[in-house]
Design a protein around this motif. Sequence first.
Motif, PDB file in Angstrom:
ATOM      1  N   ARG A  72       0.819  -1.220   0.000  1.00  0.00           N
ATOM      2  CA  ARG A  72       0.000   0.000   0.000  1.00  0.00           C
ATOM      3  C   ARG A  72       0.851   1.267   0.000  1.00  0.00           C
ATOM      4  NH1 ARG A  72      -3.149  -2.545   5.118  1.00  0.00           N
ATOM      5  NH2 ARG A  72      -3.729  -4.511   4.101  1.00  0.00           N
ATOM      6  N   LEU A  73       2.161   1.117   0.137  1.00  0.00           N
ATOM      7  CA  LEU A  73       3.058   2.262   0.123  1.00  0.00           C
ATOM      8  C   LEU A  73       3.451   2.620  -1.296  1.00  0.00           C
ATOM      9  CD1 LEU A  73       5.499   1.220   3.021  1.00  0.00           C
ATOM     10  CD2 LEU A  73       3.386   2.542   3.205  1.00  0.00           C
ATOM     11  N   THR A  74       3.910   3.842  -1.498  1.00  0.00           N
ATOM     12  CA  THR A  74       4.470   4.209  -2.797  1.00  0.00           C
ATOM     13  C   THR A  74       5.818   3.514  -2.951  1.00  0.00           C
ATOM     14  OG1 THR A  74       5.708   6.121  -1.989  1.00  0.00           O
ATOM     15  CG2 THR A  74       3.378   6.477  -2.591  1.00  0.00           C
ATOM     16  N   PRO A  75       6.321   3.342  -4.184  1.00  0.00           N
ATOM     17  CA  PRO A  75       7.630   2.722  -4.361  1.00  0.00           C
ATOM     18  C   PRO A  75       8.731   3.418  -3.555  1.00  0.00           C
ATOM     19  CG  PRO A  75       6.503   2.794  -6.462  1.00  0.00           C
ATOM     20  CD  PRO A  75       5.652   3.576  -5.496  1.00  0.00           C
ATOM     21  N   ALA A  76       8.697   4.763  -3.524  1.00  0.00           N
ATOM     22  CA  ALA A  76       9.728   5.488  -2.777  1.00  0.00           C
ATOM     23  C   ALA A  76       9.606   5.247  -1.281  1.00  0.00           C
ATOM     24  CB  ALA A  76       9.641   6.985  -3.089  1.00  0.00           C
ATOM     25  N   ALA A 104      12.495   3.318   0.908  1.00  0.00           N
ATOM     26  CA  ALA A 104      13.110   4.031   2.023  1.00  0.00           C
ATOM     27  C   ALA A 104      12.901   3.283   3.337  1.00  0.00           C
ATOM     28  CB  ALA A 104      12.533   5.444   2.125  1.00  0.00           C
ATOM     29  N   PHE A 105      11.705   2.765   3.551  1.00  0.00           N
ATOM     30  CA  PHE A 105      11.406   2.046   4.792  1.00  0.00           C
ATOM     31  C   PHE A 105      12.248   0.776   4.918  1.00  0.00           C
ATOM     32  CE2 PHE A 105       8.986  -1.275   6.988  1.00  0.00           C
ATOM     33  CZ  PHE A 105       8.790  -0.682   8.225  1.00  0.00           C
ATOM     34  N   ILE A 106      12.275  -0.025   3.848  1.00  0.00           N
ATOM     35  CA  ILE A 106      13.027  -1.282   3.890  1.00  0.00           C
ATOM     36  C   ILE A 106      14.513  -1.010   4.113  1.00  0.00           C
ATOM     37  CG2 ILE A 106      13.820  -3.233   2.503  1.00  0.00           C
ATOM     38  CD1 ILE A 106      10.998  -3.572   3.600  1.00  0.00           C
ATOM     39  N   LEU A 107      15.066  -0.067   3.358  1.00  0.00           N
ATOM     40  CA  LEU A 107      16.503   0.184   3.458  1.00  0.00           C
ATOM     41  C   LEU A 107      16.879   0.759   4.817  1.00  0.00           C
ATOM     42  CD1 LEU A 107      17.330   1.608  -0.084  1.00  0.00           C
ATOM     43  CD2 LEU A 107      17.824  -0.677   0.810  1.00  0.00           C
ATOM     44  N   HIS A 108      16.102   1.714   5.318  1.00  0.00           N
ATOM     45  CA  HIS A 108      16.492   2.359   6.568  1.00  0.00           C
ATOM     46  C   HIS A 108      16.079   1.550   7.792  1.00  0.00           C
ATOM     47  CE1 HIS A 108      16.235   5.198   9.995  1.00  0.00           C
ATOM     48  NE2 HIS A 108      17.381   5.601   9.487  1.00  0.00           N
ATOM     49  N   ASP A 109      14.805   1.159   7.877  1.00  0.00           N
ATOM     50  CA  ASP A 109      14.306   0.536   9.106  1.00  0.00           C
ATOM     51  C   ASP A 109      14.708  -0.926   9.237  1.00  0.00           C
ATOM     52  OD1 ASP A 109      11.406   2.190  10.353  1.00  0.00           O
ATOM     53  OD2 ASP A 109      12.946   3.039   9.079  1.00  0.00           O
ATOM     54  N   GLU A 141      22.569   7.527   1.302  1.00  0.00           N
ATOM     55  CA  GLU A 141      22.688   6.436   0.322  1.00  0.00           C
ATOM     56  C   GLU A 141      21.337   6.052  -0.253  1.00  0.00           C
ATOM     57  OE1 GLU A 141      25.137   3.204   1.657  1.00  0.00           O
ATOM     58  OE2 GLU A 141      26.179   4.592   2.998  1.00  0.00           O
ATOM     59  N   ILE A 142      20.292   6.094   0.587  1.00  0.00           N
ATOM     60  CA  ILE A 142      18.948   5.822   0.071  1.00  0.00           C
ATOM     61  C   ILE A 142      18.567   6.895  -0.940  1.00  0.00           C
ATOM     62  CG2 ILE A 142      16.529   5.478   0.687  1.00  0.00           C
ATOM     63  CD1 ILE A 142      17.466   4.703   3.505  1.00  0.00           C
ATOM     64  N   ALA A 143      18.971   8.131  -0.658  1.00  0.00           N
ATOM     65  CA  ALA A 143      18.697   9.228  -1.583  1.00  0.00           C
ATOM     66  C   ALA A 143      19.292   8.949  -2.960  1.00  0.00           C
ATOM     67  CB  ALA A 143      19.243  10.543  -1.013  1.00  0.00           C
ATOM     68  N   GLU A 144      20.486   8.352  -2.996  1.00  0.00           N
ATOM     69  CA  GLU A 144      21.108   7.987  -4.268  1.00  0.00           C
ATOM     70  C   GLU A 144      20.272   6.952  -5.011  1.00  0.00           C
ATOM     71  OE1 GLU A 144      23.766   9.077  -5.780  1.00  0.00           O
ATOM     72  OE2 GLU A 144      24.509  10.457  -4.253  1.00  0.00           O
ATOM     73  N   ARG A 151      14.186  10.946   4.411  1.00  0.00           N
ATOM     74  CA  ARG A 151      13.859  10.839   5.840  1.00  0.00           C
ATOM     75  C   ARG A 151      12.343  10.953   6.049  1.00  0.00           C
ATOM     76  NH1 ARG A 151      16.990  11.757  10.314  1.00  0.00           N
ATOM     77  NH2 ARG A 151      18.639  12.625   8.980  1.00  0.00           N
ATOM     78  N   GLN A 152      11.729  11.881   5.341  1.00  0.00           N
ATOM     79  CA  GLN A 152      10.287  12.058   5.449  1.00  0.00           C
ATOM     80  C   GLN A 152       9.528  10.868   4.871  1.00  0.00           C
ATOM     81  OE1 GLN A 152       9.476  15.813   3.563  1.00  0.00           O
ATOM     82  NE2 GLN A 152      10.629  17.007   5.091  1.00  0.00           N
ATOM     83  N   LEU A 153      10.039  10.329   3.760  1.00  0.00           N
ATOM     84  CA  LEU A 153       9.425   9.142   3.178  1.00  0.00           C
ATOM     85  C   LEU A 153       9.424   7.979   4.166  1.00  0.00           C
ATOM     86  CD1 LEU A 153      11.023   9.161  -0.396  1.00  0.00           C
ATOM     87  CD2 LEU A 153       8.594   9.439   0.112  1.00  0.00           C
ATOM     88  N   ALA A 154      10.563   7.745   4.788  1.00  0.00           N
ATOM     89  CA  ALA A 154      10.680   6.650   5.750  1.00  0.00           C
ATOM     90  C   ALA A 154       9.760   6.880   6.941  1.00  0.00           C
ATOM     91  CB  ALA A 154      12.125   6.502   6.201  1.00  0.00           C
TER      92      ALA A 154
END
Length: 333
Positions: free
Chosen positions: A153-157, A161-166, A174-177, A187-190
């Motif tokens: 249900r989340l957007t791709p971004a 961001a959630f998977i990579l950071h959390d 690096e996620i930004a890249e 940060r806001q996406l996550a």
Amino acid sequence: MAQPETETETGTATEAGTGGRKGAPDTNRLAQFEEQRGRLWAIAYRIMGTVTDADDAVQEAWLRWQALPDEPPVVSPRGFLTTVVSRICYDLLGSARARRETYVGPWLPEPLLDGARGPVPVGTGGQEAPGGPEDRITLDESVGMALLTVLERLTPAERTAFILHDVFAVPFPEIAEAVGRTPESVRQLASRARKRVRAEAPRRTVDRAEHRRTVEAFLSAVMGGDLDALLSVLDPEIVWRSDGGGKVSAARRPVLGREKVARYVRGLVTRGTQREGLRVALTEVNGATGLVFVDPAGEQSGVFAFTVHAGRITEVDAVINPDKLGHLDLDRL
């Protein structure tokens, strides 16, 4: 949720964006890739939710890694490859979501069975290498069917961001890249993704023994035809989702509520008993005890994942689309 990894080995944001190249030349590119392969596949599966797409993403990452010039060398293969595979998945997820919007019935992730299938490393001739912790499926919410369904249900971004950071503790620069955003935007996406996951992810037990006892009680009630016992193990607000993809007969909308689910299950059992030699087995499905049924005639097989809370089943995700089971060696069960 699984504890995030703490070691990132990625260097500065500038280095991550350019491959982090400095230092001594690489001496064994294949060995460096194989060292990261399990982590890359774990990231790709959680972002994509499908084994096929995860395999494709890792293979594409290998091709890009292999095509890099020897000079200047990559200082952090881990950081570079994480960024590469994440970007590949992010790009794939956009088109995948469009296809899933026209999918027949509920779309569920492709299941993983403990010991029935693992990602095959690059350059090994199809032979599986000894796996580390990231190659093994554990009772880890980040790979559970219930959470992967919420992530849809989340957007791709947001999902990336959630998977990579959390889950994997990748720093925001690096996620930004990987997603082509600023670190603050990531940060806001996550943060948005985290809030939604907390709000929508079902409550579940983390006690393996309790989860297994509840699934065993469900199976015993179903096979014994004991309706009262079946009702007692189902939560009053249980949700049953079936993914047949239009390829086999399946409920095209979630079945809601204990009584409706009980009737639906009894119908499945009635049809199942008409298949001679039908096998049903308890096995690990995405890190928690689930069920697999196999029709020796090849007409239909399926994998059931369960969410359990307070000794009752709150959700069942039934994957019976044959296209989503092809990666599993069900004959071994």
